[in-house]
Design an enzyme around this catalytic site. Structure first.
Site, mmCIF file in Angstrom:
data_model
loop_
_atom_site.group_PDB
_atom_site.id
_atom_site.type_symbol
_atom_site.label_atom_id
_atom_site.label_comp_id
_atom_site.label_asym_id
_atom_site.label_seq_id
_atom_site.Cartn_x
_atom_site.Cartn_y
_atom_site.Cartn_z
ATOM 1 N N LYS A 1 0.858 -1.190 0.000
ATOM 2 C CA LYS A 1 0.000 0.000 0.000
ATOM 3 C C LYS A 1 0.893 1.239 0.000
ATOM 4 O O LYS A 1 1.824 1.332 0.798
ATOM 5 C CB LYS A 1 -0.930 -0.019 1.210
ATOM 6 C CG LYS A 1 -2.033 -1.063 1.071
ATOM 7 C CD LYS A 1 -3.081 -0.919 2.126
ATOM 8 C CE LYS A 1 -4.277 -1.833 1.866
ATOM 9 N NZ LYS A 1 -5.125 -1.383 0.761
ATOM 10 N N LYS B 1 -14.025 -7.355 -4.837
ATOM 11 C CA LYS B 1 -14.264 -7.611 -3.413
ATOM 12 C C LYS B 1 -15.747 -7.960 -3.283
ATOM 13 O O LYS B 1 -16.606 -7.072 -3.346
ATOM 14 C CB LYS B 1 -13.924 -6.381 -2.577
ATOM 15 C CG LYS B 1 -12.442 -6.019 -2.565
ATOM 16 C CD LYS B 1 -12.209 -4.824 -1.644
ATOM 17 C CE LYS B 1 -10.726 -4.597 -1.399
ATOM 18 N NZ LYS B 1 -10.089 -3.913 -2.534
#
Length: 345
Positions: A150, A258
């Site tokens: 990230k 997701k």
């Protein structure tokens, strides 16, 4: 006759986990519990506050409505829940659980038989340079051949230096590197940053700019030397027509699914079908569900037989998760069916 109830549950992170949207210490989730003729079905409605399109004041009211109307046709219920993708997923999961021989074996396969595994990426959370470097070292030592880092919350040059330090030791044949900006880059600076990142032989970057900037994202995907994966961009896009329009307009190299954010199994199937028709790659990731949701996503993902590493290594993040057969080992997710479930709310 099916009787339905629900319960809220707060997952506690072992360590505060950083993204460009902020630091996460807890994760709220809800469980849908169905009972019929002595059997039980369990589904997880993994609302993601601040990210889910169904992060709304009437979320619990919709769960109450679902429990009161659980006797209605499943297709009707799923359609009525179109603006609540995490509840759609919880309902799909719970119904599948109720009709299965075992409430947590939703898609029997070689994975649930413990004879095959799912390759996954190792996730590097944001933090200090030392903290991120330690995570990278730990993931490589743990046998991961794909690492996702990230980026976007600390100094960009520091992040570049971290990625360079990996590339000094490992080529792209040794370690596949993905980065996830969570929309942190400004459109005016994004292309230049993507050019710098592309020199590090990365696999892809997730969501370089914030979702909703369709024209800017289209230009980025067209000009970027680094493959772009859409993630948040898919949230809140419900109809097949709108999904087709989005992918055919932006033309990303990948999409990331997701299930809690895109409407569960059916919602994911829809995106995959459209992506494959347009030669767009895809992979599936969890969205910080408990092991109940992660288990359902993993079993569903295995049946899709994707060759890419998936984002399913989040089960060990919480102090109060549920004991289950899922294990991360040598960069893969395994289902050890000698381990029993301990689902106790």
């Amino acid at each position: 006759m099916i009787i339905a109830s629900y319960k809220r549950y707060i997952l506690n992170f072992k360590q505060a986990s950083g993204t460009s949207r902020g630091v996460l210490k807890t994760k709220e989730t809800w469980f849908l519990i169905l009972s019929s003729e002595g059997k039980q079905g369990i589904g997880e409605c993994g609302v993601f506050r601040g990210l889910s399109v169904d992060d709304r004041p009437d979320y619990e009211d919709k769960l109450k409505w679902l429990c009161q109307n659980i006797h209605l046709d499943l297709d009707f219920l799923v359609n009525e829940l179109i603006e609540f993708p995490s509840i759609q997923f919880g309902l799909e999961m719970a119904m599948k659980s109720l009709s299965s021989k075992h409430p947590f074996e939703l898609f029997p396969s070689k994975f649930t038989e413990s004879t095959d595994t799912i390759p996954i990426n190792g996730l590097i959370w944001m933090g200090s340079q030392a903290f991120m470097k330690q995570q990278i070292t730990d993931k490589i030592a743990a046998g991961f051949s794909c690492i996702k880092m990230k980026i976007g919350a600390i100094d960009f040059q520091t992040e570049i230096n971290l990625l360079k330090s990996i590339r000094k030791e490992f080529t792209s044949k040794d370690i596949e590197l993905r980065v996830d900006a969570n929309g942190a880059f400004l459109p005016s600076e994004a292309l230049e940053k993507l050019k710098i990142l592309s020199d590090l032989d990365l696999h892809s970057i997730e969501q370089p700019i914030k979702q909703g900037q369709i024209q800017e994202m289209t230009q980025l995907c067209k000009k970027s030397p680094l493959p772009i994966a859409l993630d948040e961009e898919l949230i809140g896009v419900f109809s097949v027509t709108n999904k087709q329009t989005l992918l055919q307009t932006i033309k990303p190299q990948y999409i990331i699914l997701k299930p809690s954010l895109v409407g569960g199994f059916n919602g994911s199937d829809s995106w995959i079908e459209i992506a494959e028709k347009n030669n767009i790659g895809w992979w599936i990731t969890s969205a910080l569900e408990s092991n109940v949701g992660l288990n359902a996503i993993a079993q569903y993902t295995y049946n899709k037989q994707s060759k890419l590493p998936q984002g399913l290594g989040t089960g060990g993040l919480f102090t109060n998760n549920f004991d289950c057969p899922l294990q991360v080992k040598n960069g893969t997710l395994r289902y050890n069916n000698k381990i029993n479930w301990n689902f106790n709310l």
